[in-house]
Design a protein around this motif. Structure first.
Motif, mmCIF file in Angstrom:
data_model
loop_
_atom_site.group_PDB
_atom_site.id
_atom_site.type_symbol
_atom_site.label_atom_id
_atom_site.label_comp_id
_atom_site.label_asym_id
_atom_site.label_seq_id
_atom_site.Cartn_x
_atom_site.Cartn_y
_atom_site.Cartn_z
ATOM 1 N N PHE A 70 8.626 -5.839 5.863
ATOM 2 C CA PHE A 70 7.442 -5.125 5.371
ATOM 3 C C PHE A 70 6.648 -4.599 6.562
ATOM 4 O O PHE A 70 5.990 -5.372 7.266
ATOM 5 C CB PHE A 70 6.578 -6.052 4.517
ATOM 6 N N ASN A 71 6.711 -3.277 6.770
ATOM 7 C CA ASN A 71 6.047 -2.710 7.947
ATOM 8 C C ASN A 71 5.650 -1.251 7.728
ATOM 9 O O ASN A 71 6.221 -0.331 8.323
ATOM 10 C CB ASN A 71 6.951 -2.831 9.176
ATOM 11 N N PRO A 72 4.654 -1.000 6.859
ATOM 12 C CA PRO A 72 4.158 0.369 6.696
ATOM 13 C C PRO A 72 3.320 0.770 7.903
ATOM 14 O O PRO A 72 2.243 0.208 8.135
ATOM 15 C CB PRO A 72 3.308 0.276 5.430
ATOM 16 N N THR A 73 3.808 1.711 8.656
ATOM 17 C CA THR A 73 3.168 2.039 9.932
ATOM 18 C C THR A 73 1.965 2.972 9.802
ATOM 19 O O THR A 73 1.185 3.115 10.748
ATOM 20 C CB THR A 73 4.193 2.677 10.881
ATOM 21 N N HIS A 74 1.810 3.625 8.632
ATOM 22 C CA HIS A 74 0.694 4.561 8.458
ATOM 23 C C HIS A 74 -0.063 4.268 7.156
ATOM 24 O O HIS A 74 -0.595 5.188 6.518
ATOM 25 C CB HIS A 74 1.195 6.009 8.443
ATOM 26 N N LEU A 75 -0.110 3.011 6.771
ATOM 27 C CA LEU A 75 -0.766 2.679 5.504
ATOM 28 C C LEU A 75 -2.203 3.171 5.487
ATOM 29 O O LEU A 75 -2.964 2.935 6.434
ATOM 30 C CB LEU A 75 -0.735 1.171 5.262
ATOM 31 N N ASP A 76 -2.565 3.866 4.397
ATOM 32 C CA ASP A 76 -3.904 4.434 4.269
ATOM 33 C C ASP A 76 -4.335 4.323 2.808
ATOM 34 O O ASP A 76 -4.025 5.191 1.986
ATOM 35 C CB ASP A 76 -3.899 5.894 4.726
ATOM 36 N N CYS A 77 -5.033 3.248 2.479
ATOM 37 C CA CYS A 77 -5.468 3.043 1.093
ATOM 38 C C CYS A 77 -6.507 4.077 0.665
ATOM 39 O O CYS A 77 -6.664 4.335 -0.529
ATOM 40 C CB CYS A 77 -6.016 1.631 0.925
ATOM 41 N N PRO A 118 5.276 -7.588 10.463
ATOM 42 C CA PRO A 118 4.748 -6.786 11.585
ATOM 43 C C PRO A 118 3.509 -5.978 11.216
ATOM 44 O O PRO A 118 2.811 -5.487 12.111
ATOM 45 C CB PRO A 118 5.914 -5.852 11.927
ATOM 46 N N PHE A 119 3.221 -5.838 9.936
ATOM 47 C CA PHE A 119 2.104 -5.026 9.483
ATOM 48 C C PHE A 119 0.792 -5.535 10.072
ATOM 49 O O PHE A 119 0.437 -6.699 9.934
ATOM 50 C CB PHE A 119 2.056 -5.047 7.946
ATOM 51 N N ARG A 120 0.081 -4.638 10.760
ATOM 52 C CA ARG A 120 -1.187 -4.955 11.432
ATOM 53 C C ARG A 120 -1.032 -6.200 12.334
ATOM 54 O O ARG A 120 -1.954 -7.016 12.457
ATOM 55 C CB ARG A 120 -2.298 -5.198 10.413
ATOM 56 N N ASP A 121 0.178 -6.350 12.922
ATOM 57 C CA ASP A 121 0.448 -7.489 13.812
ATOM 58 C C ASP A 121 0.158 -8.826 13.143
ATOM 59 O O ASP A 121 -0.324 -9.778 13.779
ATOM 60 C CB ASP A 121 -0.370 -7.373 15.095
ATOM 61 N N ASP A 327 5.222 5.042 -0.479
ATOM 62 C CA ASP A 327 6.439 5.157 0.336
ATOM 63 C C ASP A 327 6.401 4.224 1.546
ATOM 64 O O ASP A 327 5.456 3.451 1.744
ATOM 65 C CB ASP A 327 6.681 6.613 0.755
ATOM 66 N N ARG A 328 7.434 4.300 2.386
ATOM 67 C CA ARG A 328 7.569 3.369 3.508
ATOM 68 C C ARG A 328 6.521 3.576 4.595
ATOM 69 O O ARG A 328 6.279 2.682 5.405
ATOM 70 C CB ARG A 328 8.978 3.475 4.100
ATOM 71 N N ASN A 329 5.907 4.732 4.606
ATOM 72 C CA ASN A 329 4.811 4.956 5.540
ATOM 73 C C ASN A 329 3.513 4.300 5.066
ATOM 74 O O ASN A 329 2.573 4.159 5.845
ATOM 75 C CB ASN A 329 4.571 6.455 5.744
ATOM 76 N N GLY A 330 3.474 3.959 3.788
ATOM 77 C CA GLY A 330 2.252 3.409 3.216
ATOM 78 C C GLY A 330 1.381 4.476 2.575
ATOM 79 O O GLY A 330 0.163 4.302 2.453
ATOM 80 N N LEU A 331 2.018 5.576 2.119
ATOM 81 C CA LEU A 331 1.299 6.702 1.527
ATOM 82 C C LEU A 331 1.898 7.090 0.184
ATOM 83 O O LEU A 331 3.076 6.839 -0.082
ATOM 84 C CB LEU A 331 1.361 7.913 2.474
#
Length: 484
Positions: A70-77, A118-121, A327-331
């Protein structure tokens, strides 16, 4: 005095009858709570399915995917929230934990969560980020906590029940007000179960101790709507295609329906003789799958299809819970966003100009001055037209100054006093004849909202004849529209 006495008694009788006519109709159980009425007035809200399945390309995770996936690198709620607002959504329900058992918040009861990703370390909390975005953009927040957990080694033992209730308390106390909590009907089966890789079965009726869970939820969040096949706040509609039946009662027979209930058709229509108010929620995904799959980027529901779903859900006395797979980017994908926004704009156009504001409304029966037909077009849900006690059939006639094109009808009952209408017909005047409009579906129940689409008719008068009702008719709103 003996001569005046009969006249005086007659006058007092007339005054008493007039006073009685001004009284509101008696409530006709089962009845909604004020929170259930407010929930139904939301009409459309969003689902977000997001988790390890997004990264493993699965729909139902087995529970064995490593937390590290689980690692969305550009998650933007906030991107989610802006998208949902543009689509007309009033709230959002997030899969805080799906069947795979992975937690999108750093639960202190398991290591299978964002804390070990890895999400947000390892410092992330998707639930908290979405809660903040909802507050900023005026959306209500709901959460999904899967009872079934294919990861936990203790599943199907008494220990897991304590684990589940502890996680429920975390979610109910850590993220502000929640409008809904989701208890899924998928329970028990094969899974990872801490590496056991076996099939485990539980008693769907008793294992999770849902009465205890309900008590906890209401104690911590009194306004919350509890979803499951049997409610108690709202029920599954019996399918995942996003539509209710044309006949849709907001009733269930209490204690009969449970999570995992197999009589799906009953959930689509409700129980006519139900003794509990448990309205239907129509869940459906904007894509074939509930979680994001890149190969489905060209299979997003079109605005036309979403409009159809709106009429078949909200327009049939239910709510629409529309899923957006992140999606996998978190969008949320641009196609999903664009189609959902176009759907909302189309509904706003079709139902934006109520022709009744320029028509004369006549009722065959009226309870009194406090319940006038003018209430039907005053845009105030808490005013309503009603018939006198004992009058369970009546006619409303809408007349225009000149011939008008019409192809949409809206009716709303005043549900705080109960759901009542069981059958009605719609007709338009052609010359000296009254001809039926053809909505291509049965015209039985109304409930909170009923929307009918029919081929365009040109007429100066249209009428609704209520043929059967459980009590005096109480109608909060009506509308006629011409959709191009």
């Amino acid at each position: 005095m003996n001569i005046l006495r009969p006249a005086l008694l007659g006058l007092l009788t007339l005054l008493a009858l007039a006073s009685s006519a001004q009284d509101a109709p008696a409530p006709l159980p089962p009845l909604p709570t004020p929170h259930q009425v407010a929930w139904q007035q939301m009409e459309t809200y969003a689902f977000i399915h997001f988790g390890p399945n997004t990264f493993t390309d699965r729909e139902w995770g087995y529970g064995d995917a490593p937390a590290s996936c689980f690692n969305p690198t550009h998650l933007d709620c906030e991107q989610w929230a802006r998208t949902l607002k543009a689509a007309g959504m009033k709230g959002v329900i997030l899969t805080a934990k799906h069947h795979d058992g992975f937690c999108l918040w750093p639960s202190k009861y398991t290591d299978y969560s964002v804390r070990n990703s890895p999400f947000r370390d390892g410092q992330g909390d998707v639930v908290a980020e979405l809660a903040a975005a909802c507050r900023k953009h005026g959306l209500k927040l709901g959460l999904y906590l899967s009872p079934w957990d294919r990861h936990q080694a203790s599943y199907a033992t008494p220990l897991y029940v304590e684990y589940y209730h502890a996680q429920l308390q975390e979610l109910l106390t850590g993220y502000g007000p929640l409008f809904e909590i989701w208890f899924d009907g998928a329970n028990g089966g094969d899974g990872y179960y801490g590496g056991a890789r076996e099939t485990r079965h539980i008693d769907k009726r008793t294992y999770y101790d849902f009465p205890r869970a309900h008590k906890l939820a209401f104690a911590l969040q009194p306004q919350i709507i509890i979803f499951s096949d049997g409610g108690p706040g709202c029920r599954w509609v019996g399918n995942e295609q996003g539509h209710a039946a044309a006949t849709n009662w907001s009733f269930l027979r209490q204690q009969e329906v449970y999570p995992g209930y197999e009589q799906h058709q009953e959930l689509t229509t409700g129980h006519t003789d139900g003794n509990a108010w448990v309205p239907a929620e129509c869940d459906v995904s904007i894509r074939p799958g509930w979680f994001y799959h890149q190969q489905e980027d060209q299979q997003v529901r079109t605005p036309d299809n979403l409009v159809d779903l709106y009429y078949q859900s909200v327009g049939r006395n239910a709510t629409l819970l529309l899923n957006f797979p992140v999606d996998r980017n978190g969008l949320i994908h641009p196609t999903d966003s664009a189609n959902a926004a176009a759907f909302h704009q189309r509904i706003a156009r079709e139902l934006g100009d109520n022709l009744l504001t320029r028509a004369t409304i006549h009722a065959s029966h009226q309870r009194g001055k406090a319940f006038p037909v003018s209430a039907l077009a005053d845009d105030d849900y808490d005013t309503y037209w009603a018939t006198p006690d004992g009058v369970t059939s009546a006619t409303l006639t809408f007349t225009f100054r000149r011939t008008q094109s019409v192809n949409r009808l809206l009716l709303q009952e005043y549900i705080p006093l109960g759901q009542r209408v069981a059958q009605f017909v719609v007709e338009y005047q052609s010359g000296r004849q009254w001809l039926p409009v053809d909505p291509r579906e049965e015209t039985t129940t109304i409930g909170y909202k009923r929307l009918l689409r029919f081929p365009t008719v040109r007429t100066r008068s249209l009428r609704v004849r209520f043929l059967e009702s459980r009590g005096p008719i109480c109608l909060s709103a009506a509308g006629l529209f011409f959709a191009l």
